[in-house]
Design a protein around this motif. Structure first.
Motif, PDB file in Angstrom:
ATOM      1  N   TYR A 124       0.229  -1.407   0.390  1.00  0.00           N
ATOM      2  CA  TYR A 124      -0.203  -0.385  -0.005  1.00  0.00           C
ATOM      3  C   TYR A 124       0.851   1.256  -0.017  1.00  0.00           C
ATOM      4  O   TYR A 124       2.567   1.099   0.694  1.00  0.00           O
ATOM      5  CB  TYR A 124      -0.523  -0.024   1.283  1.00  0.00           C
ATOM      6  N   ALA A 125       0.369   2.371  -0.234  1.00  0.00           N
ATOM      7  CA  ALA A 125       0.574   3.452  -0.267  1.00  0.00           C
ATOM      8  C   ALA A 125      -0.165   4.870   0.607  1.00  0.00           C
ATOM      9  O   ALA A 125      -1.181   4.424   0.156  1.00  0.00           O
ATOM     10  CB  ALA A 125       0.674   4.315  -1.756  1.00  0.00           C
ATOM     11  N   LEU A 126      -0.083   5.366   1.680  1.00  0.00           N
ATOM     12  CA  LEU A 126      -0.543   5.773   2.289  1.00  0.00           C
ATOM     13  C   LEU A 126       0.005   7.740   1.975  1.00  0.00           C
ATOM     14  O   LEU A 126       0.871   7.842   2.569  1.00  0.00           O
ATOM     15  CB  LEU A 126      -0.170   5.886   4.058  1.00  0.00           C
ATOM     16  N   PHE A 127      -1.213   8.385   2.018  1.00  0.00           N
ATOM     17  CA  PHE A 127      -0.944   9.326   1.720  1.00  0.00           C
ATOM     18  C   PHE A 127      -1.349  10.678   2.610  1.00  0.00           C
ATOM     19  O   PHE A 127      -2.465  10.584   3.266  1.00  0.00           O
ATOM     20  CB  PHE A 127      -1.195   9.321   0.567  1.00  0.00           C
ATOM     21  N   VAL A 128      -0.921  11.250   3.610  1.00  0.00           N
ATOM     22  CA  VAL A 128      -1.268  12.159   4.506  1.00  0.00           C
ATOM     23  C   VAL A 128      -1.346  13.477   3.384  1.00  0.00           C
ATOM     24  O   VAL A 128       0.027  14.599   3.198  1.00  0.00           O
ATOM     25  CB  VAL A 128       0.170  11.983   5.742  1.00  0.00           C
ATOM     26  N   LEU A 192       4.184  10.541   2.290  1.00  0.00           N
ATOM     27  CA  LEU A 192       3.943   9.374   2.359  1.00  0.00           C
ATOM     28  C   LEU A 192       4.773   7.966   2.421  1.00  0.00           C
ATOM     29  O   LEU A 192       6.148   7.931   2.759  1.00  0.00           O
ATOM     30  CB  LEU A 192       4.751   8.829   0.005  1.00  0.00           C
ATOM     31  N   TYR A 193       3.902   7.392   2.562  1.00  0.00           N
ATOM     32  CA  TYR A 193       4.577   5.649   3.286  1.00  0.00           C
ATOM     33  C   TYR A 193       4.159   4.934   2.651  1.00  0.00           C
ATOM     34  O   TYR A 193       2.899   4.706   2.854  1.00  0.00           O
ATOM     35  CB  TYR A 193       3.710   5.515   4.723  1.00  0.00           C
ATOM     36  N   LEU A 194       4.821   3.950   2.322  1.00  0.00           N
ATOM     37  CA  LEU A 194       5.206   2.522   2.364  1.00  0.00           C
ATOM     38  C   LEU A 194       5.034   1.726   3.021  1.00  0.00           C
ATOM     39  O   LEU A 194       5.710   1.429   3.807  1.00  0.00           O
ATOM     40  CB  LEU A 194       6.279   1.962   0.190  1.00  0.00           C
ATOM     41  N   MET A 195       3.679   0.956   2.495  1.00  0.00           N
ATOM     42  CA  MET A 195       2.604  -0.322   3.446  1.00  0.00           C
ATOM     43  C   MET A 195       3.364  -1.874   3.293  1.00  0.00           C
ATOM     44  O   MET A 195       2.479  -1.661   2.340  1.00  0.00           O
ATOM     45  CB  MET A 195       1.932   0.538   4.489  1.00  0.00           C
ATOM     46  N   PHE A 196       3.309  -2.605   4.388  1.00  0.00           N
ATOM     47  CA  PHE A 196       3.119  -4.191   3.778  1.00  0.00           C
ATOM     48  C   PHE A 196       2.440  -4.828   4.921  1.00  0.00           C
ATOM     49  O   PHE A 196       2.111  -4.007   6.096  1.00  0.00           O
ATOM     50  CB  PHE A 196       4.149  -4.940   4.171  1.00  0.00           C
TER      51      PHE A 196
END
Length: 216
Positions: A124-128, A192-196
């Motif tokens: 996933y890509a989490l955007f704030v 941006l945070y890349l997440m598993f």
């Protein structure tokens, strides 16, 4: 994942990786990762990781160089290739900074599936989003483009994303660069945070009406 920007077809690239593995017993996998697998139309480079078993420093250098030369022969531009090699046991070393990118954005050319799927998870890509510099009217227009007037469409529906909280959105990792381009057009700052992630549970709480009254 779709990689329309590759110099050669994905099936041809997969076959080249499989041939390389057959020729070298220490090769466990070959992973394509980075901006190409995150949906960037014109990547600055193509990132590959050759995953090995029990190779020393010299073998890692030689095998990464050999695979790079193989890619050049198939049509990849030499100056845009970044090919590294890692031993499988190094994947669990927290000091190896490339590992999160391999797990979250990587695509196994040997097993023909995203690495996160092979690990029973999702990338996933989490955007704030930071909209503090916008006027109220600009925020409204941006919100409509993001979610639609009904709150269920817009760019998020197109990219199969989710609006988690005010100005916090979650997207499949392969949509990262398309969403970044959307934010660039709107001049919206972001983190941006890349997440598993592993799908764990989904529960919908309902209310049942029985003769004894309301029941949860």
């Amino acid at each position: 994942m779709k990689f329309s920007n590759l110099p050669i077809g994905l099936s041809e690239l997969e076959e080249a990786a499989s041939k390389f593995k057959r020729e070298h017993g220490k090769v466990f996998d070959v992973v394509l990762y980075g901006s190409t697998t995150q949906g960037k139309d014109s990547p600055n480079d193509f990132d590959f990781m050759v995953v090995l078993r029990g190779a020393d420093d010299s073998e890692r250098f030689e095998l990464s160089f050999e695979f790079k030369e193989m890619l050049v022969d198939t049509g990849f531009p030499h100056e845009k290739l970044d090919v590294k090699a890692i031993n499988l046991e190094q994947m669990w070393n927290p000091n190896y900074l490339a590992v999160p990118g391999i797990v979250i954005t990587g695509y196994s050319l040997i097993r023909k599936r995203p690495v996160h799927e092979l690990m029973n998870g999702e990338g996933y890509a989490l955007f704030v989003l930071d909209v503090r510099g916008m006027t109220k009217n600009e925020r409204n227009k941006f919100s409509f483009a993001l979610r639609g007037r009904d709150g269920k469409s817009g760019i998020l529906k197109e990219l199969e994303g989710h609006y988690l909280a005010p100005w916090v959105v979650l997207l499949p990792v392969e949509a990262t660069y398309r969403f970044k381009e959307f934010l660039r057009v709107w001049r919206v700052n972001y983190e941006l945070y890349l997440m598993f992630g592993v799908p764990y549970e989904s529960k919908v709480w309902g209310i049942e009406i029985s003769s004894g009254g309301l029941q949860p």
